[in-house]
Motif scaffolding. Structure first.
Motif, PDB file in Angstrom:
ATOM      1  N   VAL A  34      35.426  41.795  41.283  1.00  0.00           N
ATOM      2  CA  VAL A  34      36.223  42.838  41.939  1.00  0.00           C
ATOM      3  C   VAL A  34      37.579  42.286  42.371  1.00  0.00           C
ATOM      4  O   VAL A  34      38.628  42.921  42.167  1.00  0.00           O
ATOM      5  CB  VAL A  34      35.454  43.413  43.140  1.00  0.00           C
ATOM      6  N   VAL A  35      37.587  41.100  42.991  1.00  0.00           N
ATOM      7  CA  VAL A  35      38.850  40.510  43.451  1.00  0.00           C
ATOM      8  C   VAL A  35      39.755  40.173  42.270  1.00  0.00           C
ATOM      9  O   VAL A  35      40.964  40.437  42.296  1.00  0.00           O
ATOM     10  CB  VAL A  35      38.574  39.256  44.310  1.00  0.00           C
ATOM     11  N   ALA A  38      41.198  43.345  40.864  1.00  0.00           N
ATOM     12  CA  ALA A  38      42.266  43.857  41.732  1.00  0.00           C
ATOM     13  C   ALA A  38      43.546  43.052  41.555  1.00  0.00           C
ATOM     14  O   ALA A  38      44.652  43.608  41.573  1.00  0.00           O
ATOM     15  CB  ALA A  38      41.805  43.818  43.195  1.00  0.00           C
ATOM     16  N   TRP A  39      43.406  41.733  41.360  1.00  0.00           N
ATOM     17  CA  TRP A  39      44.596  40.907  41.158  1.00  0.00           C
ATOM     18  C   TRP A  39      45.261  41.215  39.816  1.00  0.00           C
ATOM     19  O   TRP A  39      46.496  41.305  39.729  1.00  0.00           O
ATOM     20  CB  TRP A  39      44.215  39.433  41.223  1.00  0.00           C
ATOM     21  N   TRP A  41      45.146  43.990  38.196  1.00  0.00           N
ATOM     22  CA  TRP A  41      45.766  45.301  38.335  1.00  0.00           C
ATOM     23  C   TRP A  41      47.082  45.195  39.098  1.00  0.00           C
ATOM     24  O   TRP A  41      48.105  45.778  38.712  1.00  0.00           O
ATOM     25  CB  TRP A  41      44.795  46.241  39.042  1.00  0.00           C
ATOM     26  N   ALA A  42      47.057  44.429  40.199  1.00  0.00           N
ATOM     27  CA  ALA A  42      48.273  44.258  40.994  1.00  0.00           C
ATOM     28  C   ALA A  42      49.346  43.518  40.207  1.00  0.00           C
ATOM     29  O   ALA A  42      50.541  43.849  40.298  1.00  0.00           O
ATOM     30  CB  ALA A  42      47.950  43.511  42.290  1.00  0.00           C
ATOM     31  N   THR A  73      48.579  49.389  44.652  1.00  0.00           N
ATOM     32  CA  THR A  73      47.859  48.307  43.977  1.00  0.00           C
ATOM     33  C   THR A  73      47.949  47.007  44.778  1.00  0.00           C
ATOM     34  O   THR A  73      46.967  46.255  44.854  1.00  0.00           O
ATOM     35  CB  THR A  73      48.430  48.079  42.574  1.00  0.00           C
ATOM     36  N   ARG A  76      45.487  47.353  47.668  1.00  0.00           N
ATOM     37  CA  ARG A  76      44.086  47.227  47.243  1.00  0.00           C
ATOM     38  C   ARG A  76      43.708  45.764  47.029  1.00  0.00           C
ATOM     39  O   ARG A  76      42.614  45.334  47.399  1.00  0.00           O
ATOM     40  CB  ARG A  76      43.852  48.027  45.958  1.00  0.00           C
ATOM     41  N   PHE A  77      44.602  45.001  46.428  1.00  0.00           N
ATOM     42  CA  PHE A  77      44.302  43.582  46.225  1.00  0.00           C
ATOM     43  C   PHE A  77      44.190  42.850  47.558  1.00  0.00           C
ATOM     44  O   PHE A  77      43.277  42.044  47.764  1.00  0.00           O
ATOM     45  CB  PHE A  77      45.374  42.939  45.353  1.00  0.00           C
ATOM     46  N   ARG A  79      43.357  44.066  50.443  1.00  0.00           N
ATOM     47  CA  ARG A  79      42.107  44.457  51.097  1.00  0.00           C
ATOM     48  C   ARG A  79      40.908  43.782  50.445  1.00  0.00           C
ATOM     49  O   ARG A  79      39.949  43.394  51.135  1.00  0.00           O
ATOM     50  CB  ARG A  79      41.953  45.974  51.051  1.00  0.00           C
ATOM     51  N   ALA A  80      40.946  43.635  49.127  1.00  0.00           N
ATOM     52  CA  ALA A  80      39.852  42.940  48.439  1.00  0.00           C
ATOM     53  C   ALA A  80      39.756  41.492  48.914  1.00  0.00           C
ATOM     54  O   ALA A  80      38.655  40.962  49.108  1.00  0.00           O
ATOM     55  CB  ALA A  80      40.069  42.990  46.926  1.00  0.00           C
TER      56      ALA A  80
END
Length: 321
Positions: A34-35, A38-39, A41-42, A73, A76-77, A79-80
């Motif tokens: 998940v992390v 998210a990275w 994506w960011a 984005t 979200r990263f 927060r992850a």
């Protein structure tokens, strides 16, 4: 560690709890995935935003949606990474509860330990297996997760929503050697609780109750685990410095600390000058103190773990010979 390569009680421990171990590994991999997702994506959003000609501070017409998408984005990263750090803080308690309850307490409560002891497995060997197997898995797993947390934190520092500084509790407790030290220490405390209480739920609860003050005490004394550096002058040390104390020095070199003049009426600086202060100072830990602080704290935790293990074997000998 593979059950195929093991013999005796260690193999039995892995076989009995293989589902829990596989589940824990799967959850850890899911969290990492998940992390990382998210990275990625960011990073993709950051590259797209860089080529859009838009700016977060000075947006032009037509950039609103682009800016919002980019910031979403990044958030979200970040927060992850926050959730990953929180999970690392909770992980030692989970390790300790597993050892205290299913691994030791339940065996003694149900009486199934007698089966092992009747098959040429001594009580000491039985306990050693229930300590060694989770200890090896914890050492390997938490070390990898700690390194991953450091990687995620370093990436989050470069985003629009940077995470906390290295010395903040949620960050410091998720990186370096300290997470391993906490996990091994609480693992040993869990085994001791299981032997003393011989009840699954009670041992798990006591283990968590022991973990909380352990964290609180070490958080409180952490700044004193390594000598601070001193900065002289009116400014404060910059960069990633951890400010610990400040005040003024007298002509003789005696320190008048900020807390000595806080809480009263009037100007704090004037109060310190009235007491003879002539030169401002600030005590701090630079970023280079991260590893000395980590290693000292880990050493304390490992010493406590060794003490708990010694007490556990002593309890076992007194009760079961």
């Amino acid at each position: 560690m593979s059950a195929i390569a093991l013999r005796g009680p260690e193999r039995v421990v892995i076989h009995q709890h293989r589902r829990a171990l596989w589940s824990a590994g799967a959850l850890a991999l899911m969290g990492v995935a998940v992390v990382v997702a998210a990275w990625l994506w960011a990073s993709s959003a950051s590259d797209t935003f860089a080529g859009s000609g838009c700016s977060v501070e000075n947006t032009v017409r037509g950039c609103g949606d682009t800016v919002r998408a980019f910031l979403d984005t990044e958030l979200r990263f970040s927060r992850a990474v926050d959730y990953a750090g929180l999970a690392m803080m909770v992980l030692p308690a989970c390790v300790g509860m597993f050892v205290a309850g299913p691994l030791v307490g339940r065996e003694l409560e149900s009486g199934t330990y007698q089966t092992s002891w009747s098959q040429s497995v001594s009580p000491a060997r039985w306990l050693a297996a229930r300590l060694a197997v989770p200890a090896v898995l914890t050492l390997a797993g938490v070390s990898v997760l700690s390194a991953f947390s450091a990687w995620a934190w370093s990436r989050a520092k470069g985003t629009y929503y940077p995470r906390g500084d290295w010395y903040e509790r949620e960050v410091y407790g998720a990186m370096g050697t300290a997470p391993v030290g906490y996990a091994l220490c609480v693992l040993a405390l869990g085994a001791l609780a299981g032997l003393l209480l011989r009840r699954t739920v009670a041992a798990m609860v006591v283990t968590v109750l022991a973990y909380v003050p352990l964290v609180m005490v070490l958080n409180r004394v952490r700044e004193d685990l390594w000598p601070t550096a001193r900065f002289l002058g009116g400014d404060r040390p910059g960069g990633d410095a951890w400010p610990v104390d400040s005040g003024m020095l007298t002509a003789s070199g005696r320190a008048i600390r900020l807390k000595d003049c806080s809480g009263g009426a009037g100007d704090t600086a004037a109060c310190m000058r009235d007491r003879g202060g002539v030169t401002a100072f600030a005590d701090y830990h630079p970023a280079s103190h991260f590893w000395p602080l980590q290693l000292v704290e880990t050493g304390i935790l490992l010493a406590l773990a060794a003490l708990a293990v010694a007490l556990a074997f002593r309890v076992l000998r007194r009760r079961h010979g």
